[in-house]
Write a protein that holds these residues in place. Structure first.
Motif, mmCIF file in Angstrom:
data_model
loop_
_atom_site.group_PDB
_atom_site.id
_atom_site.type_symbol
_atom_site.label_atom_id
_atom_site.label_comp_id
_atom_site.label_asym_id
_atom_site.label_seq_id
_atom_site.Cartn_x
_atom_site.Cartn_y
_atom_site.Cartn_z
ATOM 1 N N LEU A 1 -1.578 9.757 0.372
ATOM 2 C CA LEU A 1 -0.998 8.418 0.388
ATOM 3 C C LEU A 1 0.513 8.472 0.577
ATOM 4 C CD1 LEU A 1 -3.103 6.743 -2.440
ATOM 5 C CD2 LEU A 1 -3.039 6.041 -0.039
ATOM 6 N N SER A 2 1.170 9.426 -0.085
ATOM 7 C CA SER A 2 2.614 9.572 0.079
ATOM 8 C C SER A 2 2.962 9.846 1.536
ATOM 9 C CB SER A 2 3.134 10.711 -0.805
ATOM 10 O OG SER A 2 4.519 10.901 -0.628
ATOM 11 N N ASN A 3 2.192 10.714 2.164
ATOM 12 C CA ASN A 3 2.440 11.046 3.563
ATOM 13 C C ASN A 3 2.176 9.845 4.474
ATOM 14 O OD1 ASN A 3 2.977 13.168 5.659
ATOM 15 N ND2 ASN A 3 0.935 12.529 6.308
ATOM 16 N N ILE A 4 1.110 9.099 4.190
ATOM 17 C CA ILE A 4 0.790 7.922 5.002
ATOM 18 C C ILE A 4 1.913 6.890 4.913
ATOM 19 C CG2 ILE A 4 -0.743 5.918 5.170
ATOM 20 C CD1 ILE A 4 -3.017 7.829 4.299
ATOM 21 N N PHE A 5 2.409 6.648 3.710
ATOM 22 C CA PHE A 5 3.479 5.667 3.555
ATOM 23 C C PHE A 5 4.763 6.141 4.230
ATOM 24 C CE2 PHE A 5 1.115 4.230 -0.427
ATOM 25 C CZ PHE A 5 0.571 3.133 0.215
ATOM 26 N N ARG A 6 5.030 7.454 4.189
ATOM 27 C CA ARG A 6 6.196 8.003 4.884
ATOM 28 C C ARG A 6 6.056 7.789 6.390
ATOM 29 N NH1 ARG A 6 6.938 12.502 7.697
ATOM 30 N NH2 ARG A 6 4.911 13.356 7.057
ATOM 31 N N GLU B 1 -7.524 0.885 -0.744
ATOM 32 C CA GLU B 1 -7.203 2.049 -1.568
ATOM 33 C C GLU B 1 -6.132 1.728 -2.601
ATOM 34 O OE1 GLU B 1 -9.198 4.553 -1.449
ATOM 35 O OE2 GLU B 1 -10.197 3.562 0.228
ATOM 36 N N VAL B 2 -5.136 0.954 -2.229
ATOM 37 C CA VAL B 2 -4.097 0.573 -3.192
ATOM 38 C C VAL B 2 -4.668 -0.370 -4.245
ATOM 39 C CG1 VAL B 2 -1.891 -0.635 -3.474
ATOM 40 C CG2 VAL B 2 -2.211 0.957 -1.571
ATOM 41 N N ALA B 3 -5.577 -1.245 -3.827
ATOM 42 C CA ALA B 3 -6.221 -2.149 -4.788
ATOM 43 C C ALA B 3 -7.005 -1.358 -5.835
ATOM 44 C CB ALA B 3 -7.146 -3.116 -4.056
ATOM 45 N N ALA B 4 -7.549 -0.210 -5.436
ATOM 46 C CA ALA B 4 -8.347 0.615 -6.358
ATOM 47 C C ALA B 4 -7.518 1.681 -7.059
ATOM 48 C CB ALA B 4 -9.485 1.281 -5.584
ATOM 49 N N LEU B 5 -6.235 1.781 -6.732
ATOM 50 C CA LEU B 5 -5.378 2.839 -7.275
ATOM 51 C C LEU B 5 -4.965 2.509 -8.702
ATOM 52 C CD1 LEU B 5 -3.848 5.481 -6.585
ATOM 53 C CD2 LEU B 5 -1.943 4.036 -5.839
ATOM 54 N N ASN B 6 -5.383 3.340 -9.625
ATOM 55 C CA ASN B 6 -5.075 3.124 -11.037
ATOM 56 C C ASN B 6 -3.576 3.235 -11.272
ATOM 57 O OD1 ASN B 6 -5.474 2.722 -13.784
ATOM 58 N ND2 ASN B 6 -5.750 4.903 -14.198
ATOM 59 N N GLY B 7 -2.972 2.164 -11.759
ATOM 60 C CA GLY B 7 -1.543 2.169 -12.045
ATOM 61 C C GLY B 7 -0.685 1.525 -10.974
ATOM 62 N N ALA B 8 -1.285 1.171 -9.853
ATOM 63 C CA ALA B 8 -0.517 0.517 -8.787
ATOM 64 C C ALA B 8 -0.197 -0.920 -9.181
ATOM 65 C CB ALA B 8 -1.294 0.542 -7.480
ATOM 66 N N SER B 9 1.021 -1.355 -8.901
ATOM 67 C CA SER B 9 1.427 -2.705 -9.271
ATOM 68 C C SER B 9 0.844 -3.734 -8.306
ATOM 69 C CB SER B 9 2.956 -2.810 -9.263
ATOM 70 O OG SER B 9 3.456 -2.712 -7.938
ATOM 71 N N GLU B 10 0.754 -4.950 -8.778
ATOM 72 C CA GLU B 10 0.302 -6.045 -7.923
ATOM 73 C C GLU B 10 1.293 -6.263 -6.781
ATOM 74 O OE1 GLU B 10 -2.123 -9.123 -6.552
ATOM 75 O OE2 GLU B 10 -2.506 -7.567 -8.063
ATOM 76 N N THR B 11 2.569 -6.016 -7.072
ATOM 77 C CA THR B 11 3.600 -6.175 -6.044
ATOM 78 C C THR B 11 3.378 -5.205 -4.889
ATOM 79 O OG1 THR B 11 5.229 -6.873 -7.690
ATOM 80 C CG2 THR B 11 6.076 -6.098 -5.575
ATOM 81 N N MET B 12 3.029 -3.957 -5.204
ATOM 82 C CA MET B 12 2.775 -2.985 -4.153
ATOM 83 C C MET B 12 1.590 -3.413 -3.292
ATOM 84 S SD MET B 12 1.688 1.061 -4.338
ATOM 85 C CE MET B 12 3.258 1.655 -4.979
ATOM 86 N N LEU B 13 0.548 -3.872 -3.932
ATOM 87 C CA LEU B 13 -0.634 -4.307 -3.191
ATOM 88 C C LEU B 13 -0.289 -5.471 -2.273
ATOM 89 C CD1 LEU B 13 -3.652 -4.286 -2.561
ATOM 90 C CD2 LEU B 13 -4.023 -5.689 -4.612
ATOM 91 N N LEU B 14 0.471 -6.429 -2.772
ATOM 92 C CA LEU B 14 0.857 -7.582 -1.952
ATOM 93 C C LEU B 14 1.702 -7.153 -0.758
ATOM 94 C CD1 LEU B 14 1.696 -10.221 -4.721
ATOM 95 C CD2 LEU B 14 -0.297 -10.185 -3.213
ATOM 96 N N LYS B 15 2.555 -6.165 -0.972
ATOM 97 C CA LYS B 15 3.398 -5.673 0.125
ATOM 98 C C LYS B 15 2.557 -4.969 1.188
ATOM 99 C CE LYS B 15 7.685 -5.193 -2.518
ATOM 100 N NZ LYS B 15 8.654 -4.249 -3.144
ATOM 101 N N VAL B 16 1.575 -4.183 0.760
ATOM 102 C CA VAL B 16 0.706 -3.504 1.725
ATOM 103 C C VAL B 16 -0.085 -4.533 2.520
ATOM 104 C CG1 VAL B 16 -1.239 -1.913 2.017
ATOM 105 C CG2 VAL B 16 0.551 -1.392 0.362
ATOM 106 N N LYS B 17 -0.590 -5.556 1.846
ATOM 107 C CA LYS B 17 -1.309 -6.624 2.542
ATOM 108 C C LYS B 17 -0.401 -7.322 3.555
ATOM 109 C CE LYS B 17 -4.704 -7.877 -1.028
ATOM 110 N NZ LYS B 17 -5.132 -8.945 -1.976
#
Length: 227
Positions: free
Chosen positions: A196-201, A130-146
């Motif tokens: 997504l905000s709730n999931i990350f919280r 979902e983060v990989a497909a999220l428009n505007g999400a940084s590569e850094t965020m995706l790497l952190k989720v992975k």
């Protein structure tokens, strides 16, 4: 269903063949094998130290992910997004303060941590996509989720090994299934961002809880509660 943590893994191939036929979107089947390379060479204190360091690192990552997401995607959702929906792990009966933690048996604390980590296996797997497909999400965020997904799996193995060392023959508790994929993939952008905000919280809250529990369990096992 409960499974012995120290039983042989040879039967898993047959079981997985059957479970794959039954697998549905919100349930994931994980092997309970404990052949962790090098783990038996570590002392119990070293194993605790490794697990605590990993748990704290993971908790810090989830803080960064949650803050970055809210800063870039959830500003318009304000207070509501950060403080409303419950977490899918809320059904787990885990101690909430130091007094409750001290009154909880060691094996129950460890099994609670295992249930939390297993409960995030499926959501983290989906969050990567979902983060990989999220428009505007940084590569850094995706790497952190992975990385959080990978660390969660590694930490799960370490906590299982600690449980086997501390309480041989212990049985693993059940864990709650995650049912939030529909909201994460909603056609409504606010709904997606809220979910997504709730999931990350929730992810940060649970990773922080695991790190805290591990420190307390180490203190009780290694230092006889004299920390």
């Amino acid at each position: 269903m409960q499974a012995h943590l120290n039983q042989p893994c040879s039967w898993m191939l047959q079981l997985l063949l059957v479970s794959n036929l039954l697998l549905w979107e919100y349930v994931v089947s994980l092997p309970l094998c404990l052949e962790i390379e090098g783990s038996n060479e570590l002392t119990i204190e070293e194993l605790f130290d490794d697990a605590i360091g990993m748990a704290q690192y993971t908790s810090n990552l989830t803080t960064q992910i949650s803050e970055e997401f809210d800063e870039n995607f959830a500003k318009s959702l304000g207070y509501k997004a950060r403080n409303s929906s419950t977490c899918h792990t809320a059904s787990l009966l885990t101690p909430e303060n130091n007094e409750q933690i001290q009154q909880t048996q060691l094996d129950d604390l460890l099994k609670g941590m295992i249930s939390i980590s297993r409960a995030w296996y499926h959501p983290l797997e989906k969050l990567v996509h979902e983060v990989a497909a999220l428009n505007g999400a940084s590569e850094t965020m995706l790497l952190k989720v992975k990385e959080v997904e990978e660390k969660n799996q590694e930490l799960l193995k370490k906590i299982k090994e600690i449980l086997v060392r501390v309480h041989p023959g212990a049985e693993e508790n059940v864990y709650p299934a995650w049912m939030g994929l529909a909201e994460v993939r909603s056609a409504n952008e606010d709904t997606r961002h809220f979910a997504l905000s709730n999931i990350f919280r929730c992810l940060h809250s649970d990773t922080d809880k695991v790190a805290t529990y591990l420190e307390i369990v180490k203190c009780r096992v290694i230092h006889n509660n004299n920390c």
